[in-house]
Scaffold this active site. Structure first.
Site, PDB file in Angstrom:
ATOM      1  N   ASP A  71      46.923  29.595  -6.931  1.00  0.00           N
ATOM      2  CA  ASP A  71      47.386  28.962  -5.808  1.00  0.00           C
ATOM      3  C   ASP A  71      48.395  27.947  -6.641  1.00  0.00           C
ATOM      4  OD1 ASP A  71      48.072  26.595  -4.160  1.00  0.00           O
ATOM      5  OD2 ASP A  71      46.057  26.132  -3.698  1.00  0.00           O
ATOM      6  N   TYR A 200      62.278  22.146   5.063  1.00  0.00           N
ATOM      7  CA  TYR A 200      62.256  23.485   4.468  1.00  0.00           C
ATOM      8  C   TYR A 200      63.678  23.631   3.596  1.00  0.00           C
ATOM      9  CZ  TYR A 200      62.098  28.478   4.302  1.00  0.00           C
ATOM     10  OH  TYR A 200      61.895  29.877   3.933  1.00  0.00           O
ATOM     11  N   GLY A 201      64.606  23.334   4.420  1.00  0.00           N
ATOM     12  CA  GLY A 201      66.041  23.736   3.682  1.00  0.00           C
ATOM     13  C   GLY A 201      66.255  22.769   2.358  1.00  0.00           C
TER      14      GLY A 201
HETATM   15  N1  LIG Z   1      60.495  35.196   6.892  1.00  0.00           N
HETATM   16  C1  LIG Z   1      61.849  34.748   6.794  1.00  0.00           C
HETATM   17  O1  LIG Z   1      62.544  34.990   7.514  1.00  0.00           O
HETATM   18  C2  LIG Z   1      61.991  34.148   5.290  1.00  0.00           C
HETATM   19  C3  LIG Z   1      63.616  33.817   5.300  1.00  0.00           C
HETATM   20  C4  LIG Z   1      63.844  33.142   4.030  1.00  0.00           C
HETATM   21  C5  LIG Z   1      63.030  33.007   3.093  1.00  0.00           C
HETATM   22  N2  LIG Z   1      61.451  33.399   3.181  1.00  0.00           N
HETATM   23  C6  LIG Z   1      60.797  32.921   1.878  1.00  0.00           C
HETATM   24  O2  LIG Z   1      60.074  34.320   1.756  1.00  0.00           O
HETATM   25  C7  LIG Z   1      58.847  33.948   1.211  1.00  0.00           C
HETATM   26  C8  LIG Z   1      57.930  34.660   1.803  1.00  0.00           C
HETATM   27  O3  LIG Z   1      57.906  34.355   3.209  1.00  0.00           O
HETATM   28  P1  LIG Z   1      57.231  35.053   4.317  1.00  0.00           P
HETATM   29  O4  LIG Z   1      58.182  35.261   5.402  1.00  0.00           O
HETATM   30  O5  LIG Z   1      56.804  36.397   3.808  1.00  0.00           O
HETATM   31  O6  LIG Z   1      55.939  34.139   4.621  1.00  0.00           O
HETATM   32  P2  LIG Z   1      54.555  34.102   4.733  1.00  0.00           P
HETATM   33  O7  LIG Z   1      54.147  35.949   5.883  1.00  0.00           O
HETATM   34  O8  LIG Z   1      54.030  33.255   5.719  1.00  0.00           O
HETATM   35  O9  LIG Z   1      53.847  34.407   3.784  1.00  0.00           O
HETATM   36  C9  LIG Z   1      54.015  33.450   2.667  1.00  0.00           C
HETATM   37  C10 LIG Z   1      52.836  33.613   1.643  1.00  0.00           C
HETATM   38  O10 LIG Z   1      52.883  32.699   0.663  1.00  0.00           O
HETATM   39  C11 LIG Z   1      51.500  32.197   0.608  1.00  0.00           C
HETATM   40  N3  LIG Z   1      51.333  30.733  -0.051  1.00  0.00           N
HETATM   41  C12 LIG Z   1      51.717  29.572   0.558  1.00  0.00           C
HETATM   42  N4  LIG Z   1      51.269  28.497  -0.140  1.00  0.00           N
HETATM   43  C13 LIG Z   1      50.647  28.842  -1.355  1.00  0.00           C
HETATM   44  C14 LIG Z   1      50.324  28.482  -2.415  1.00  0.00           C
HETATM   45  N5  LIG Z   1      50.227  27.024  -2.613  1.00  0.00           N
HETATM   46  N6  LIG Z   1      49.737  29.275  -3.509  1.00  0.00           N
HETATM   47  C15 LIG Z   1      49.884  30.616  -3.408  1.00  0.00           C
HETATM   48  N7  LIG Z   1      50.377  31.178  -2.202  1.00  0.00           N
HETATM   49  C16 LIG Z   1      50.884  30.544  -1.131  1.00  0.00           C
HETATM   50  C17 LIG Z   1      50.717  32.361   1.805  1.00  0.00           C
HETATM   51  O11 LIG Z   1      49.412  32.480   1.686  1.00  0.00           O
HETATM   52  P3  LIG Z   1      48.545  32.151   2.950  1.00  0.00           P
HETATM   53  O12 LIG Z   1      48.286  33.518   3.576  1.00  0.00           O
HETATM   54  O13 LIG Z   1      47.118  31.649   2.062  1.00  0.00           O
HETATM   55  O14 LIG Z   1      49.123  31.296   3.700  1.00  0.00           O
HETATM   56  C18 LIG Z   1      51.389  33.881   1.985  1.00  0.00           C
HETATM   57  O15 LIG Z   1      50.844  34.788   1.321  1.00  0.00           O
HETATM   58  C19 LIG Z   1      58.804  32.370   1.393  1.00  0.00           C
HETATM   59  O16 LIG Z   1      59.131  31.898  -0.167  1.00  0.00           O
HETATM   60  C20 LIG Z   1      59.842  32.158   2.347  1.00  0.00           C
HETATM   61  O17 LIG Z   1      60.062  30.597   2.185  1.00  0.00           O
HETATM   62  C21 LIG Z   1      61.302  33.804   4.235  1.00  0.00           C
END
Ligand SMILES: NC(=O)c1ccc[n+]([C@@H]2O[C@H](COP(=O)([O-])OP(=O)(O)OC[C@H]3O[C@@H](n4cnc5c(N)ncnc54)[C@H](OP(=O)(O)O)[C@@H]3O)[C@@H](O)[C@H]2O)c1
Length: 283
Positions: A71, A200-201
């Site tokens: 975490d 977030y930004g």
């Molecule tokens: N999706 C998009 O369009 C997009 C665009 C730009 C950037 N991003 C970035 O890409 C990355 C992955 O995003 P995603 O879209 O795959 O989102 P997601 O499906 O919501 O996955 C986020 C992951 O981060 C984990 N997480 C959150 N807080 C945590 C913590 N304190 N310690 C460890 N793990 C934690 C979540 O765990 P839980 O399952 O336990 O919640 C989940 O495994 C993020 O950094 C996000 O900001 C995403």
């Protein structure tokens, strides 16, 4: 993919790998032949992701995959993970992908929520980097921070604020900026102070700026540190709204993870940059 300079004993760690883009990064790194440690804050979700990965026909050696709880918003969890890594894979850490991140959904906007977002996306990522960077292999190690174009500096209206993000000196300076944003939201003065209305930004602008600070610090050890925007991907975070798949979002982080190290196969020290679609983008 680059010609293979890593061995099956070389470890790649992915944070937040139980779902979304992190899961796909772990899958692609395992397919490429790294010893991948899937990490997640929730052990049940992490274990389920590990089993799913091990069952894929594309994974030639399922025994090369493991799970550890991590975490990133909890320093004790980071330290416990570090101790496990040092004990089980001494000297083998080559790739650290800081993918874990959070975003409130809908119109949520407030000082408390902003602090929570920054605590994970910026502070948690930075804490994981600071704890694990000393374990990275000199000359080959690399850190990839999955940031976002939502943190593009052109979205910060205040020129003086923007300038501080553009040339960050150290983490304390970024910490002070983070504290100021939260305090300005609390005081109702954030617009007048030049901030955008995006928790977030700003959390991602801090993460990308920190990536630059860290890149300078680790340059002397030949360690590459880069930030990536995966593009808008259909995941839980985007409420499945993005036009890209999570696997497409995983492509550039994995490409950076497999770039040849300096001096190998024409490799150079590629560090301190922000990337999307395998191209440098402005920050
Ligand atoms: N999706 C998009 O369009 C997009 C665009 C730009 C950037 N991003 C970035 O890409 C990355 C992955 O995003 P995603 O879209 O795959 O989102 P997601 O499906 O919501 O996955 C986020 C992951 O981060 C984990 N997480 C959150 N807080 C945590 C913590 N304190 N310690 C460890 N793990 C934690 C979540 O765990 P839980 O399952 O336990 O919640 C989940 O495994 C993020 O950094 C996000 O900001 C995403």
């Amino acid at each position: 993919m680059a010609s293979k300079w890593w061995s099956s004993e070389d470890v790649a760690v992915v944070t937040g790998a139980n779902k979304g883009i992190g899961y796909e990064i772990a899958r692609l790194l395992a397919e490429a032949g790294f010893r991948v440690i899937v990490t997640a804050r929730n052990p049940e979700l992490g274990a389920a992701a590990l089993e799913k990965l091990k069952g894929l026909p594309s994974i030639s050696d399922p025994s090369a995959l493991g799970f550890e709880r991590l975490d990133i918003s909890d320093k004790a969890s980071i330290e416990a993970f570090k101790a496990q890594l040092e004990a089980r894979h001494p000297g083998r850490l080559v790739v650290l992908v800081n993918n874990a991140g959070v975003a409130f959904k809908g119109d949520v906007f407030g000082a408390e929520e902003c602090k929570a977002t920054i605590d994970t996306n910026f502070r948690g990522t930075a804490d994981a980097c600071e704890a694990l960077a000393p374990l990275l292999a000199e000359g080959r190690g690399r850190i990839i921070n999955v940031s976002s174009g939502a943190g593009d500096l052109s979205r910060i209206p205040g020129a003086a604020l923007r300038a501080q993000f553009e040339s960050p000196v150290d983490r304390p300076q970024l910490e002070a900026l983070a504290d100021k944003f939260v305090a300005d939201i609390k005081a109702g003065s954030y617009k007048a102070e030049g901030w955008p209305a995006s928790m977030y930004g700003i959390s991602k602008a801090l993460e990308t700026a920190y990536t630059r600070v860290l890149a300078k610090q680790l340059e002397g050890r030949g360690i590459m540190v880069n930030a990536v925007c995966p593009g808008w991907c259909a995941t839980d975070m985007s409420s499945w709204g993005g036009p890209r798949t999570a696997a497409q979002g995983a492509d550039t982080p994995v490409w950076l993870a497999t770039l040849p190290p300096p001096g190998v196969d024409g490799g150079e020290l590629v560090t301190g940059a922000f990337w999307r679609d395998r191209q440098r983008i402005p920050f």
